[in-house]
Every structure is written in C-alpha cells, then in structure tokens.
Design an enzyme around this catalytic site. Structure first.
Site, mmCIF file in Angstrom:
data_model
loop_
_atom_site.group_PDB
_atom_site.id
_atom_site.type_symbol
_atom_site.label_atom_id
_atom_site.label_comp_id
_atom_site.label_asym_id
_atom_site.label_seq_id
_atom_site.Cartn_x
_atom_site.Cartn_y
_atom_site.Cartn_z
ATOM 1 N N SER A 79 0.905 -1.177 -0.064
ATOM 2 C CA SER A 79 -0.107 0.002 0.034
ATOM 3 C C SER A 79 0.712 1.196 -0.103
ATOM 4 O O SER A 79 1.907 1.253 0.360
ATOM 5 C CB SER A 79 -0.892 -0.011 1.344
ATOM 6 N N TYR A 135 -2.028 -0.818 10.943
ATOM 7 C CA TYR A 135 -2.221 -0.896 9.427
ATOM 8 C C TYR A 135 -0.938 -0.535 8.768
ATOM 9 O O TYR A 135 -0.182 -1.063 7.976
ATOM 10 C CB TYR A 135 -3.165 -0.347 8.693
#
Length: 343
Positions: free
Chosen positions: A199, A212
């Site tokens: 990501s 995350y």
C-alpha cells in the site's frame, strides 16, 4: 586504484539504469507469458485478489485461490471457470494451434483449471499445511501473489491487542510463511515471480491506522530485503514486484476523506485500474509500481523534507486526519452490531 575504477563502473551503471528506466516510459516492454504456470493468489475471494485472479485467468494461468471465506472464494472460482469456458469456445471457433493473443498454446484450454483452498494466512501452520496440499494436488507454484489484507479501523489506544496482532499476522507475517513455503522450488528452478501487494501506507503514513501502516511498512521491508537476497544469490530468473496503490475504492477504507478541494484531483482508485496497472508491471518484470504516479513524488518528498514540513503538507492536503471519518464509521457500525446483538 581498483576501488577508483569500480567507482567509475558503478557510476556508469547507475546512469545506465536511469537511461533504461526512461526508455521504458517511451517504449512499452513486451509482456511475458504466464500461460500454463501455476499462480497462487491469497485473499482471492474479493477486492483486488478477485480481480487479479480474473486477469491471470485471461492469460491462461492455472489458478490456485486462497481465502478465509470459502463462499466468496468459490464465487471467484466460478468467474474464473467462466473465463476459461469463453476462451475455450473462442479457440474452438478460431481453429487449433493459435491462442487468443496470437501465441501458440502452451496448454490446451480444456486443461485450464482453478483450485480453491480455505486458508487463514494469519495462522502459520494453516499456511504450511495448505501449501503442502497445493504441491501435492496441483504442483509447484510459479507466481505467488501475496494479496490478503485486513484493517482494524481503530485508534491505537482503542484498538484491542488481538486486532493489532491479527493485522500484523495477515498483512506482514503471512508473506514470510507463504514465501518460505514456495520459494525453495523457485530457487531450485531459478524461475518464479513473487508479488507483494502492499500500500502507499507502506511508504508513508497517516494518523489513526498505526497497526495497518506498521504491517504494510513491514511487508515493504520484507519484499525489498527478499529482492536484494535474490540478487545477491544471482537468482535472476526469480522476479519480484512490489505493488503500492493509493486508496482503492474496494470499501476497505470506506469513509476515508482528504480535503474536498483536493479530492477531484486525487480520487480513490478504481480497483480495475489498479489491478491492470499492477498486471502490466508484473508481466514486464517491473520491480515496483505505485499508482497513481504522484505517489512516487510524495514518497520522495517525505524522504527529503523535514518532518514539520511533511506535517504542513499533510495538513494542506487534508491527509493528516483522512482516516478519522473511516474510523468513526467503523466504530459506529461496531456499536450498532453490539446493540443489535444485545451485547
């Protein structure tokens, strides 16, 4: 004298690398074929994983789909089988000997298959046992796409330890286990491709999603170190691709908002666009792909700017608290479910 000579050689190679990179912007490299190769995708039951499966199916790869959700994984498999049937019908109508992309068939369309396995990649033993089943029932994996991911959606001090551990296990640790399961044969054959779907939050961070970001930073670090290890071992037949997309409109981060004046210029990515860009990078052996390209600039600026300057830039873009609406929605949904269940 030797080190001086090596310095000039290294300088030339660095400059040549820039020339080759620039050339790829002007001349699109030819995509390699994955027809007949075993491609394993984790988190294939939905989102990007499902789209990766469909793209590899269109290129006549043999699919191995892993997901914790058996039903959604079977739905993806049904879509893949539909693509296989369509290609078989097209091939039958066109006549024998030539595939839809103009290349000779590596594998008859009738032999294309998809295999599904229910696997919780957050559990190490589950990964190793399922990997052993794949080797026995399907064969050795040539393309490994580590795509599975989860998000807790809580501020750090409100996030249960179990959810933090779960995020790290699925988003980061699972990459170690799947790679350890399938890399040995790749090394033996000096052939394979390992894809890490990370990501943009594995390259730079934002507030409110510490677990995350940490997991994605870990995945990026794992991937880069693995790539260097393969280079050091001179295993040039094993390729690696790191995929770092900006916010993708899959519902995973529903509610995430940046500054409203900036949003039209940096909207969430369509999943189909994200996967097509990633597939192009994978099939041309591109080491890394960030989408959109602006993410390269953001990463570069984060590396050279003072931290306070980065904070100012984040605040201007509305990226400093962009996850807060998403977290608020997750909290409200959790509270509603608890009230509904009488908890």
């Amino acid at each position: 004298m030797n080190i001086l000579l090596e310095f000039f050689v290294v300088t030339f190679r660095v400059l040549w690398a820039f020339v080759l990179a620039a050339a790829k912007w002007l001349v699109r490299p030819k995509e390699k074929s994955v027809a007949g190769q075993v491609c394993l995708i984790t988190g294939a039951g939905s989102g990007l994983g499902r789209l990766f499966a469909l793209e590899f199916a269109r290129r006549r790869a043999l699919l191995v789909l892993w997901d914790i959700n058996t039903q959604s994984n079977e739905e993806t498999a049904g879509m893949v089988r539909h693509i296989y049937r369509e290609m078989a019908e097209e091939a039958a109508a066109a006549g024998p000997g030539v595939a839809g992309d103009g290349e000779k068939d590596v594998l008859p369309h009738s032999n294309l298959q998809v295999y599904t396995y229910t696997c919780d990649v957050g559990k190490r033993e589950n990964v190793y046992l399922t990997a052993e089943r794949v080797r026995k029932e399907v064969g050795e994996v040539s393309v490994l796409v580590n795509n599975a991911g989860v998000v807790s959606g809580h501020h750090l001090l409100e996030c249960p330890d179990e959810l933090i551990e779960r995020t790290m296990m699925v988003n980061c640790h699972a990459h170690f286990w799947t790679t350890k399961a399938f890399l040995p044969k790749m090394l033996e054959m000096n052939h394979g491709h390992i894809v890490t779907v990370a990501s943009s939050l594995g390259l730079f961070s934002t507030a409110g999603v510490e677990d995350y970001c940490a997991s994605k930073f870990g995945a990026v670090g794992f991937h880069e170190s693995l790539s260097h290890e393969l280079k050091a071992a001179e295993k040039d037949g094993i390729k690696t691709t790191l995929v770092c997309p900006y916010l993708v409109d899959t519902g995973m981060f529903r509610g995430c908002r940046i500054r409203k004046e900036i949003e039209p210029f940096l909207p969430p990515l369509k999943p189909e666009y994200c996967v097509k860009q990633a597939m192009r990078a994978i099939l041309t052996d591109q080491p890394m792909i960030c989408t959109p390209r602006l993410m390269y600039m953001v990463t570069f600026m984060k590396s050279i700017l003072p931290f306070e300057a980065v904070v100012c830039m984040y605040r201007f873009l509305g990226a400093d608290k962009c996850m807060y609406p998403f977290i608020a929605q997750r909290k409200q949904a959790t509270n509603n479910n608890e009230a509904k269940n009488g908890i």
